[in-house]
Design a protein around this motif. Sequence first.
Motif, PDB file in Angstrom:
ATOM      1  N   ALA A 162       0.737  -1.114  -0.067  1.00  0.00           N
ATOM      2  CA  ALA A 162       0.154  -0.052   0.105  1.00  0.00           C
ATOM      3  C   ALA A 162       0.804   1.356  -0.048  1.00  0.00           C
ATOM      4  CB  ALA A 162      -0.976  -0.022   1.177  1.00  0.00           C
ATOM      5  N   ILE A 163       0.533   2.218  -0.881  1.00  0.00           N
ATOM      6  CA  ILE A 163       1.412   3.346  -0.801  1.00  0.00           C
ATOM      7  C   ILE A 163       0.528   4.629  -0.896  1.00  0.00           C
ATOM      8  CG2 ILE A 163       3.069   2.430  -2.471  1.00  0.00           C
ATOM      9  CD1 ILE A 163       1.803   3.770  -4.750  1.00  0.00           C
ATOM     10  N   ASP A 164       1.220   5.916  -0.371  1.00  0.00           N
ATOM     11  CA  ASP A 164       0.470   6.989  -0.196  1.00  0.00           C
ATOM     12  C   ASP A 164       0.428   7.828  -1.575  1.00  0.00           C
ATOM     13  OD1 ASP A 164       2.821   8.016   0.129  1.00  0.00           O
ATOM     14  OD2 ASP A 164       2.657   8.736   2.003  1.00  0.00           O
ATOM     15  N   ALA A 165       0.123   8.895  -1.536  1.00  0.00           N
ATOM     16  CA  ALA A 165       0.070   9.966  -2.768  1.00  0.00           C
ATOM     17  C   ALA A 165       1.546  10.298  -2.901  1.00  0.00           C
ATOM     18  CB  ALA A 165      -0.603  11.421  -2.382  1.00  0.00           C
ATOM     19  N   ARG A 166       2.496  10.260  -2.131  1.00  0.00           N
ATOM     20  CA  ARG A 166       3.836  10.431  -2.332  1.00  0.00           C
ATOM     21  C   ARG A 166       4.612   9.017  -2.653  1.00  0.00           C
ATOM     22  NH1 ARG A 166       5.922  14.884   2.097  1.00  0.00           N
ATOM     23  NH2 ARG A 166       7.515  14.752   0.955  1.00  0.00           N
ATOM     24  N   CYS A 167       3.899   8.140  -3.132  1.00  0.00           N
ATOM     25  CA  CYS A 167       4.491   6.825  -3.343  1.00  0.00           C
ATOM     26  C   CYS A 167       5.328   6.222  -2.111  1.00  0.00           C
ATOM     27  CB  CYS A 167       5.614   6.865  -4.425  1.00  0.00           C
ATOM     28  SG  CYS A 167       5.359   5.528  -5.361  1.00  0.00           S
ATOM     29  N   ARG A 168       5.008   6.569  -0.839  1.00  0.00           N
ATOM     30  CA  ARG A 168       5.522   6.145   0.338  1.00  0.00           C
ATOM     31  C   ARG A 168       4.772   4.818   0.753  1.00  0.00           C
ATOM     32  NH1 ARG A 168       5.739  11.508   3.719  1.00  0.00           N
ATOM     33  NH2 ARG A 168       3.547  11.366   3.382  1.00  0.00           N
ATOM     34  N   ILE A 169       5.779   3.878   1.235  1.00  0.00           N
ATOM     35  CA  ILE A 169       5.155   2.526   1.876  1.00  0.00           C
ATOM     36  C   ILE A 169       4.494   2.768   3.144  1.00  0.00           C
ATOM     37  CG2 ILE A 169       5.498   0.149   2.390  1.00  0.00           C
ATOM     38  CD1 ILE A 169       7.940   0.285   0.539  1.00  0.00           C
ATOM     39  N   VAL A 170       3.027   2.504   3.075  1.00  0.00           N
ATOM     40  CA  VAL A 170       2.146   2.512   4.427  1.00  0.00           C
ATOM     41  C   VAL A 170       1.927   1.370   4.781  1.00  0.00           C
ATOM     42  CG1 VAL A 170       1.716   5.081   3.981  1.00  0.00           C
ATOM     43  CG2 VAL A 170       0.211   3.110   3.098  1.00  0.00           C
ATOM     44  N   GLY A 171       1.950   0.101   4.053  1.00  0.00           N
ATOM     45  CA  GLY A 171       1.656  -1.201   4.380  1.00  0.00           C
ATOM     46  C   GLY A 171       1.931  -2.319   3.578  1.00  0.00           C
ATOM     47  N   LEU A 172       2.230  -3.289   3.785  1.00  0.00           N
ATOM     48  CA  LEU A 172       2.608  -4.398   2.972  1.00  0.00           C
ATOM     49  C   LEU A 172       2.725  -5.790   3.705  1.00  0.00           C
ATOM     50  CD1 LEU A 172       6.558  -4.725   2.517  1.00  0.00           C
ATOM     51  CD2 LEU A 172       5.337  -3.659   4.458  1.00  0.00           C
ATOM     52  N   SER A 183      14.884  -8.801  -3.962  1.00  0.00           N
ATOM     53  CA  SER A 183      14.951  -8.130  -5.285  1.00  0.00           C
ATOM     54  C   SER A 183      15.591  -6.796  -5.470  1.00  0.00           C
ATOM     55  CB  SER A 183      13.414  -8.227  -5.837  1.00  0.00           C
ATOM     56  OG  SER A 183      13.484  -7.542  -7.100  1.00  0.00           O
ATOM     57  N   GLY A 184      16.292  -6.375  -6.312  1.00  0.00           N
ATOM     58  CA  GLY A 184      16.890  -5.198  -6.696  1.00  0.00           C
ATOM     59  C   GLY A 184      15.920  -4.406  -7.533  1.00  0.00           C
ATOM     60  N   VAL A 185      14.742  -4.892  -7.973  1.00  0.00           N
ATOM     61  CA  VAL A 185      13.956  -3.954  -9.026  1.00  0.00           C
ATOM     62  C   VAL A 185      12.951  -3.051  -8.107  1.00  0.00           C
ATOM     63  CG1 VAL A 185      13.980  -5.702 -11.085  1.00  0.00           C
ATOM     64  CG2 VAL A 185      12.257  -5.671  -9.292  1.00  0.00           C
ATOM     65  N   LEU A 186      12.510  -3.395  -6.882  1.00  0.00           N
ATOM     66  CA  LEU A 186      11.885  -2.440  -6.237  1.00  0.00           C
ATOM     67  C   LEU A 186      12.742  -2.271  -4.788  1.00  0.00           C
ATOM     68  CD1 LEU A 186       8.254  -3.575  -6.652  1.00  0.00           C
ATOM     69  CD2 LEU A 186       9.268  -1.315  -7.237  1.00  0.00           C
ATOM     70  N   ARG A 187      12.648  -1.232  -4.105  1.00  0.00           N
ATOM     71  CA  ARG A 187      13.426  -1.144  -2.809  1.00  0.00           C
ATOM     72  C   ARG A 187      12.703  -0.103  -2.082  1.00  0.00           C
ATOM     73  NH1 ARG A 187      17.107   2.906  -2.600  1.00  0.00           N
ATOM     74  NH2 ARG A 187      17.577   3.929  -4.858  1.00  0.00           N
ATOM     75  N   ARG A 188      12.863  -0.130  -0.664  1.00  0.00           N
ATOM     76  CA  ARG A 188      12.414   0.944   0.257  1.00  0.00           C
ATOM     77  C   ARG A 188      13.391   1.891   0.330  1.00  0.00           C
ATOM     78  NH1 ARG A 188       8.883   0.585   4.837  1.00  0.00           N
ATOM     79  NH2 ARG A 188       8.693  -1.482   4.593  1.00  0.00           N
ATOM     80  N   GLY A 189      13.190   3.184  -0.180  1.00  0.00           N
ATOM     81  CA  GLY A 189      14.131   4.296   0.018  1.00  0.00           C
ATOM     82  C   GLY A 189      14.049   4.982   1.129  1.00  0.00           C
ATOM     83  N   PRO A 190      14.522   6.229   0.866  1.00  0.00           N
ATOM     84  CA  PRO A 190      14.679   7.221   2.201  1.00  0.00           C
ATOM     85  C   PRO A 190      13.041   7.523   2.429  1.00  0.00           C
ATOM     86  CG  PRO A 190      16.451   7.720   0.825  1.00  0.00           C
ATOM     87  CD  PRO A 190      15.545   6.837   0.195  1.00  0.00           C
ATOM     88  N   TYR A 191      12.849   7.758   3.681  1.00  0.00           N
ATOM     89  CA  TYR A 191      11.328   8.162   3.964  1.00  0.00           C
ATOM     90  C   TYR A 191      10.480   7.071   3.632  1.00  0.00           C
ATOM     91  CZ  TYR A 191      14.052  12.511   4.757  1.00  0.00           C
ATOM     92  OH  TYR A 191      15.013  13.437   4.993  1.00  0.00           O
ATOM     93  N   ASP A 192      10.863   5.796   3.389  1.00  0.00           N
ATOM     94  CA  ASP A 192       9.999   4.842   3.261  1.00  0.00           C
ATOM     95  C   ASP A 192       9.407   4.875   1.664  1.00  0.00           C
ATOM     96  OD1 ASP A 192      10.085   3.202   5.331  1.00  0.00           O
ATOM     97  OD2 ASP A 192       8.725   4.339   6.428  1.00  0.00           O
ATOM     98  N   ARG A 193       9.929   5.531   0.719  1.00  0.00           N
ATOM     99  CA  ARG A 193       9.484   5.898  -0.629  1.00  0.00           C
ATOM    100  C   ARG A 193       9.903   4.582  -1.132  1.00  0.00           C
ATOM    101  NH1 ARG A 193      10.778   7.203  -5.623  1.00  0.00           N
ATOM    102  NH2 ARG A 193       9.352   8.374  -6.642  1.00  0.00           N
ATOM    103  N   LEU A 194       8.907   3.937  -2.146  1.00  0.00           N
ATOM    104  CA  LEU A 194       9.064   2.886  -2.807  1.00  0.00           C
ATOM    105  C   LEU A 194       9.771   3.365  -4.287  1.00  0.00           C
ATOM    106  CD1 LEU A 194       8.363  -0.363  -3.145  1.00  0.00           C
ATOM    107  CD2 LEU A 194       6.257   0.460  -4.140  1.00  0.00           C
ATOM    108  N   ILE A 195      10.987   2.685  -4.564  1.00  0.00           N
ATOM    109  CA  ILE A 195      11.891   2.999  -5.722  1.00  0.00           C
ATOM    110  C   ILE A 195      11.987   1.887  -6.477  1.00  0.00           C
ATOM    111  CG2 ILE A 195      13.772   3.948  -6.296  1.00  0.00           C
ATOM    112  CD1 ILE A 195      14.156   5.491  -3.506  1.00  0.00           C
ATOM    113  N   SER A 196      11.641   2.177  -7.732  1.00  0.00           N
ATOM    114  CA  SER A 196      12.029   1.028  -8.782  1.00  0.00           C
ATOM    115  C   SER A 196      13.313   1.314  -9.553  1.00  0.00           C
ATOM    116  CB  SER A 196      10.933   1.137 -10.091  1.00  0.00           C
ATOM    117  OG  SER A 196      11.374   0.214 -11.055  1.00  0.00           O
ATOM    118  N   SER A 197      14.090   0.337  -9.754  1.00  0.00           N
ATOM    119  CA  SER A 197      15.456   0.431 -10.372  1.00  0.00           C
ATOM    120  C   SER A 197      15.134   0.946 -11.714  1.00  0.00           C
ATOM    121  CB  SER A 197      15.950  -0.984 -10.586  1.00  0.00           C
ATOM    122  OG  SER A 197      15.489  -1.850 -11.132  1.00  0.00           O
TER     123      SER A 197
END
Length: 337
Positions: A162-172, A183-197
């Motif tokens: 689950a992501i918020d409007a700023r693409c931050r992870i709020v649940g999984l 996996s390296g294709v998706l990762r949790r970045g700073p401030y819990d932002r979901l980042i794709s490679s």
Amino acid sequence: MRIPNLGETELLVPLHDGVFEQPMWHTFLARLRGVSGASGAMLVLQSGEAREPMVLSRGECADQAAVLTSDMREGRVYALAELAEDAAGDLRASRLSDGGGLEAWLAILSDGGLRAEHSSLLAALAPHLRVALKVLSSLEREKARASMSADAFARMNFGWIAIDARCRIVGLDGQAQRFLQRSGVLRRGPYDRLISSSPAADRALTRFARECSADRGVRPRAINLARDPWIDILVSPVRLPALAGDGEAVAMIYLRGDRSSSADRHEQLVDLFDLTPAEARLAWSLSQGASIAEAARLHGLTLETARYYSKRIYAKTGARGQVDLVRNILTGVLALA
């Protein structure tokens, strides 16, 4: 209409709520002991699948669970003298069943002085305890089904984020957590932002999160993250904000990552359909949407050879064409491998 008295209310609420308590029925047994004036209160649970019963107790219960047997007539309240000769102390006990293999014995114990009103109390509690047992059985069955479903989803490598409007992870879920860790294709970045490679996928995901925040009615989007192994996600808006838990989630990401490389899949196709290695390589490419010409170029085959192989593949897999082949491969047991 009959209004329950204080004693009944004090007992019935924790009796029905005890299914969800840890340890189960802790409060109910304590109050039953207090209301009855007994030195101990005990609830024994026995499932047909379990070797040993579960004994829940409050107060002094010694080893009196041993006298409670399946020979006791359901619903009848027994005194200790009826269950064991020359036993010390006193006891009132009743056996109940949920009708599906779960048995329970409810008992109160004392050094002496248990009277008819104690038997009446257990008899009055019996129908309520039977309902609670049915609830417990239903919950256990649903937990078993959920466990099997979760295992199947895990085998298929499905998870959600689950992501918020700023693409931050709020649940999984746990599967998605493991996916992010390995996996390296998706990762949790700073401030819990979901980042794709993939920069393109990252931009698409960020843009769609903003769209979901502005309009909950946008259609879901599919985004491919990797091709070998195949990893894709489906991003869907949270239609009802009330279901978003803390209210921050605007979109749900459903992800599926193939745990096997193309080489692994080739070997599995050889085992499953008795294909040759060359046929398995071609079959996997066709199942991923490549045309005959594209698959031939990819594997260094002439178009005529690829067509010859494809006929053998369709015959061995029982497919009538490429669409059938895709269904047979991607929706069969290979998806669980």
